[in-house]
Design a protein around this motif. Structure first.
Motif, PDB file in Angstrom:
ATOM      1  N   GLU A   1      16.525  18.742  -0.727  1.00 28.06           N
ATOM      2  CA  GLU A   1      15.780  19.608   0.188  1.00 28.06           C
ATOM      3  C   GLU A   1      14.636  20.303  -0.533  1.00 28.06           C
ATOM      4  OE1 GLU A   1      18.220  22.304   2.336  1.00 28.06           O
ATOM      5  OE2 GLU A   1      19.274  20.726   3.446  1.00 28.06           O
ATOM      6  N   ALA A   2      14.861  20.716  -1.778  1.00 29.65           N
ATOM      7  CA  ALA A   2      13.788  21.342  -2.553  1.00 29.65           C
ATOM      8  C   ALA A   2      12.671  20.343  -2.830  1.00 29.65           C
ATOM      9  CB  ALA A   2      14.344  21.894  -3.868  1.00 29.65           C
ATOM     10  N   PHE A   3      13.038  19.115  -3.127  1.00 28.45           N
ATOM     11  CA  PHE A   3      12.055  18.052  -3.366  1.00 28.45           C
ATOM     12  C   PHE A   3      11.209  17.831  -2.111  1.00 28.45           C
ATOM     13  CE2 PHE A   3      11.210  14.484  -6.336  1.00 28.45           C
ATOM     14  CZ  PHE A   3      10.390  13.702  -5.551  1.00 28.45           C
ATOM     15  N   ASP A   4      11.887  17.662  -0.968  1.00 29.99           N
ATOM     16  CA  ASP A   4      11.169  17.447   0.293  1.00 29.99           C
ATOM     17  C   ASP A   4      10.334  18.667   0.669  1.00 29.99           C
ATOM     18  OD1 ASP A   4      12.212  14.927   0.539  1.00 29.99           O
ATOM     19  OD2 ASP A   4      13.632  15.430   2.137  1.00 29.99           O
ATOM     20  N   ARG A   5      10.891  19.853   0.458  1.00 28.78           N
ATOM     21  CA  ARG A   5      10.171  21.080   0.826  1.00 28.78           C
ATOM     22  C   ARG A   5       8.868  21.193   0.044  1.00 28.78           C
ATOM     23  NH1 ARG A   5      14.290  24.000   0.813  1.00 28.78           N
ATOM     24  NH2 ARG A   5      14.216  24.664  -1.372  1.00 28.78           N
ATOM     25  N   TRP A   6       8.892  20.826  -1.234  1.00 24.04           N
ATOM     26  CA  TRP A   6       7.670  20.870  -2.045  1.00 24.04           C
ATOM     27  C   TRP A   6       6.624  19.916  -1.438  1.00 24.04           C
ATOM     28  CZ3 TRP A   6       3.850  18.613  -4.726  1.00 24.04           C
ATOM     29  CH2 TRP A   6       3.193  19.355  -5.699  1.00 24.04           C
ATOM     30  N   LEU A   7       7.058  18.738  -1.034  1.00 24.37           N
ATOM     31  CA  LEU A   7       6.120  17.782  -0.432  1.00 24.37           C
ATOM     32  C   LEU A   7       5.524  18.336   0.860  1.00 24.37           C
ATOM     33  CD1 LEU A   7       8.091  14.446  -0.980  1.00 24.37           C
ATOM     34  CD2 LEU A   7       6.128  15.267  -2.291  1.00 24.37           C
ATOM     35  N   TYR A   8       6.364  18.924   1.708  1.00 22.46           N
ATOM     36  CA  TYR A   8       5.849  19.500   2.955  1.00 22.46           C
ATOM     37  C   TYR A   8       4.911  20.674   2.688  1.00 22.46           C
ATOM     38  CZ  TYR A   8       8.933  16.715   5.941  1.00 22.46           C
ATOM     39  OH  TYR A   8       9.543  15.673   6.608  1.00 22.46           O
TER      40      TYR A   8
ATOM     41  N   LEU B   1       3.199  15.892  -6.840  1.00 23.35           N
ATOM     42  CA  LEU B   1       4.498  16.343  -7.349  1.00 23.35           C
ATOM     43  C   LEU B   1       4.817  15.686  -8.695  1.00 23.35           C
ATOM     44  CD1 LEU B   1       7.791  16.831  -5.399  1.00 23.35           C
ATOM     45  CD2 LEU B   1       7.786  15.400  -7.441  1.00 23.35           C
ATOM     46  N   ILE B   2       4.598  14.387  -8.783  1.00 23.84           N
ATOM     47  CA  ILE B   2       4.885  13.656 -10.020  1.00 23.84           C
ATOM     48  C   ILE B   2       4.083  14.220 -11.182  1.00 23.84           C
ATOM     49  CG2 ILE B   2       4.581  11.416 -11.150  1.00 23.84           C
ATOM     50  CD1 ILE B   2       5.305  10.177  -8.370  1.00 23.84           C
TER      51      ILE B   2
ATOM     52  N   PRO C   1       0.813  -1.233   0.000  1.00 25.03           N
ATOM     53  CA  PRO C   1       0.000   0.000   0.000  1.00 25.03           C
ATOM     54  C   PRO C   1       0.846   1.283   0.000  1.00 25.03           C
ATOM     55  CG  PRO C   1      -0.637  -1.502   1.790  1.00 25.03           C
ATOM     56  CD  PRO C   1       0.707  -1.925   1.295  1.00 25.03           C
ATOM     57  N   TYR C   2       1.278   1.692  -1.183  1.00 25.67           N
ATOM     58  CA  TYR C   2       1.914   3.000  -1.337  1.00 25.67           C
ATOM     59  C   TYR C   2       0.812   4.021  -1.585  1.00 25.67           C
ATOM     60  CZ  TYR C   2       6.506   0.753  -1.964  1.00 25.67           C
ATOM     61  OH  TYR C   2       7.673   0.048  -1.784  1.00 25.67           O
ATOM     62  N   VAL C   3       0.630   4.952  -0.649  1.00 30.07           N
ATOM     63  CA  VAL C   3      -0.533   5.838  -0.739  1.00 30.07           C
ATOM     64  C   VAL C   3      -0.290   7.057  -1.612  1.00 30.07           C
ATOM     65  CG1 VAL C   3      -1.478   5.082   1.463  1.00 30.07           C
ATOM     66  CG2 VAL C   3       0.103   7.012   1.430  1.00 30.07           C
ATOM     67  N   TYR C   4       0.953   7.458  -1.840  1.00 26.69           N
ATOM     68  CA  TYR C   4       1.347   8.559  -2.714  1.00 26.69           C
ATOM     69  C   TYR C   4       0.693   9.889  -2.326  1.00 26.69           C
ATOM     70  CZ  TYR C   4       4.574   6.127  -5.733  1.00 26.69           C
ATOM     71  OH  TYR C   4       5.685   5.476  -6.208  1.00 26.69           O
ATOM     72  N   GLY C   5      -0.488  10.201  -2.784  1.00 26.36           N
ATOM     73  CA  GLY C   5      -1.133  11.449  -2.397  1.00 26.36           C
ATOM     74  C   GLY C   5      -0.330  12.665  -2.825  1.00 26.36           C
ATOM     75  N   VAL C   6       0.340  13.316  -1.878  1.00 28.81           N
ATOM     76  CA  VAL C   6       1.125  14.509  -2.188  1.00 28.81           C
ATOM     77  C   VAL C   6       2.266  14.174  -3.146  1.00 28.81           C
ATOM     78  CG1 VAL C   6       2.676  14.269  -0.190  1.00 28.81           C
ATOM     79  CG2 VAL C   6       2.269  16.530  -1.199  1.00 28.81           C
ATOM     80  N   LEU C   7       2.802  12.961  -3.078  1.00 26.92           N
ATOM     81  CA  LEU C   7       3.859  12.570  -4.007  1.00 26.92           C
ATOM     82  C   LEU C   7       3.315  12.423  -5.419  1.00 26.92           C
ATOM     83  CD1 LEU C   7       6.810  11.817  -4.418  1.00 26.92           C
ATOM     84  CD2 LEU C   7       6.265   9.480  -3.674  1.00 26.92           C
ATOM     85  N   ASP C   8       2.108  11.910  -5.564  1.00 23.02           N
ATOM     86  CA  ASP C   8       1.450  11.894  -6.870  1.00 23.02           C
ATOM     87  C   ASP C   8       1.292  13.310  -7.414  1.00 23.02           C
ATOM     88  OD1 ASP C   8       0.996   9.343  -7.849  1.00 23.02           O
ATOM     89  OD2 ASP C   8      -0.838   9.057  -6.687  1.00 23.02           O
TER      90      ASP C   8
END
Length: 435
Positions: free
Chosen positions: A324-331, A263-264, A254-261
């Motif tokens: 850090e930019a990648f993570d910051r976008w997710l946050y 970004l993708i 169960p990869y929920v993705y959500g915010v990662l989707d």
């Protein structure tokens, strides 16, 4: 809700499987300084973190169906050290192999099982060979041997190879270390379903069901007391009827993705190369990132690209992103997705548990929870991702799952391995709660 079906679990196996995902990394990352150069150290560290089970690619097709000599089998980073490769995959999770290595594949597998016994651990046998394992070979023979098998016959070939592997372990007296066998990892993701690529989602899963059902029966003809199954990326909520009714264990990721989707989709990093706009992803990249067109991994042989399921665009972004930019976008965007992500996780776990109860089989979550992030990213280890780890382990325990995982990134080849306290805490949550 109690899901564990005790009659499917062989005597001597743990009441709860606390799983760490060693996948194909356990043999491709055995070079100097790599995390699996010392198997005893890896097992010692795993037990210290609360694990009793590892899940691996056992390379069954390489060993038993490729026709290749494997006594001195050469493995290497994806770029292979070729001039112009630019360290391809160096910051892409699971692809950041640093050193070439040479293994005796059969002996490497047996030594893993011997080490598992020394440390009182168990092994979930699987295969990633139709997804990426052969991409790390120095020569194309492994990949070519797999592709030469007709897609309709690939599940049967896997069943035969896995059964041969069980024969080997029985002959060596190591079969007591087997938790269960998966024919292949995430069966509708990768080259296993090459002839079903015109179908999408539920149709592909349903189309594959007869082949998988027959292959599991084929395995059981030779090893009727060995649990056998397949597994699925996510939980196939729109097509649970496509899961073979003869699996001995239900395994979902169960990869929920959500915010990662989000970004993708926003940056188009899973689009075909022809549709990718490099300028649109600039805010995620390091200043020194090369232009996408010139980066195209010239040092990576075409067959290696074909042997991998991570496309060129995503690997470029992961290799050259500012983590850090990648993570910051997710946050920055997480709050919009927070409730939906938690709901998806709980609902998927409930749906999987319901299917397992209805078919009287144990339930295992072999991977999860947020999704596929760059190797240098820390979203999964940070406050949001860590809370998903705790929630998922609590939910897994609540529904009576037999096995679960702290996180796919909680393994020696990932930075999350250093967070010992989180792993101990999550494994304790799962192992100590009874539905």
């Amino acid at each position: 809700m109690t899901v564990i079906a005790s009659d499917r679990i062989r005597p001597g196996l743990p009441e709860k499987l606390t799983i760490t995902l060693w996948d194909f990394s356990w043999y491709v990352r055995t070079g100097p300084g790599e995390p699996f150069a010392d198997l005893d150290r890896a097992f010692t560290d795993a037990v210290h973190r609360g694990y009793n089970t590892i899940r691996i690619c056992a390379m069954p097709l390489l060993l038993f169906r490729s026709g290749l000599a494997t006594e001195h089998f050469r493995l290497e980073p994806l770029g292979g050290g070729t001039p112009g490769s630019g360290g391809v995959g160096r910051r892409t999770r699971w692809y950041d192999v640093a050193q070439p290595t040479v293994i005796n594949a059969r002996e490497q597998l047996l030594e893993l099982f011997r080490a598992a016994r020394r440390h009182d651990c168990f092994v979930i046998i699987s295969s990633w060979e139709y997804q990426q394992s052969p991409a790390f070979a120095a020569e194309p023979g492994w990949h070519e041997a797999l592709q030469a098998i007709d897609p309709e016959q690939r599940p049967d070939a896997l069943a035969d190879a896995q059964a041969d592997l069980i024969d080997l372990l029985i002959a060596e007296g190591l079969d007591d270390r087997i938790a269960f066998t998966e024919l292949h990892n995430e069966v509708v993701t990768g080259h296993l379903t090459a002839d079903l690529e015109h179908r999408r989602g539920p149709e592909a899963l349903i189309g594959l069901k007869p082949r998988l059902t027959a292959a599991i029966d084929r395995f059981h003809d030779r090893h009727p007391t060995q649990p056998c199954t397949v597994n699925y990326a996510g939980v196939p909520t729109g097509a649970m009827r496509g899961i073979p009714d003869n699996v001995d264990v239900l395994v979902c990721h169960p990869y929920v993705y959500g915010v990662l989707d989000d970004l993708i989709d926003t940056f188009g990093i899973r689009r075909p190369v022809a549709d990718f706009d490099p300028a649109g992803v600039a805010e995620l990249l390091q200043p020194q990132a090369p232009p996408f067109d010139s980066w195209r991994p010239a040092g990576v042989d075409h067959w290696k690209e074909n042997a991998s399921i991570v496309n060129r665009v995503e690997m470029y972004v992961h290799d050259w992103c500012d983590a850090e930019a990648f993570d910051r976008w997710l946050y920055d965007h997480y709050q919009v997705h927070r409730i939906a992500m938690r709901q998806r996780l709980s609902e998927w776990i409930e749906v999987a548990a319901d299917w397992a109860v209805g078919h009287d089989v144990p339930l295992v979550f072999g991977e999860g929870w947020v999704g596929y992030t760059p190797a240098d990213g820390r979203f999964e280890e940070g406050p949001v991702g860590a809370e998903f780890c705790r929630l998922a382990m609590a939910e897994s325990a609540r529904v009576g799952a037999w096995g679960s995982i702290v996180c796919s990134n909680a393994a020696p080849q990932h930075a999350m391995w250093a967070d010992i306290e989180l792993q101990q805490q999550c494994n304790a949550i799962f192992a100590s709660v009874h539905p």
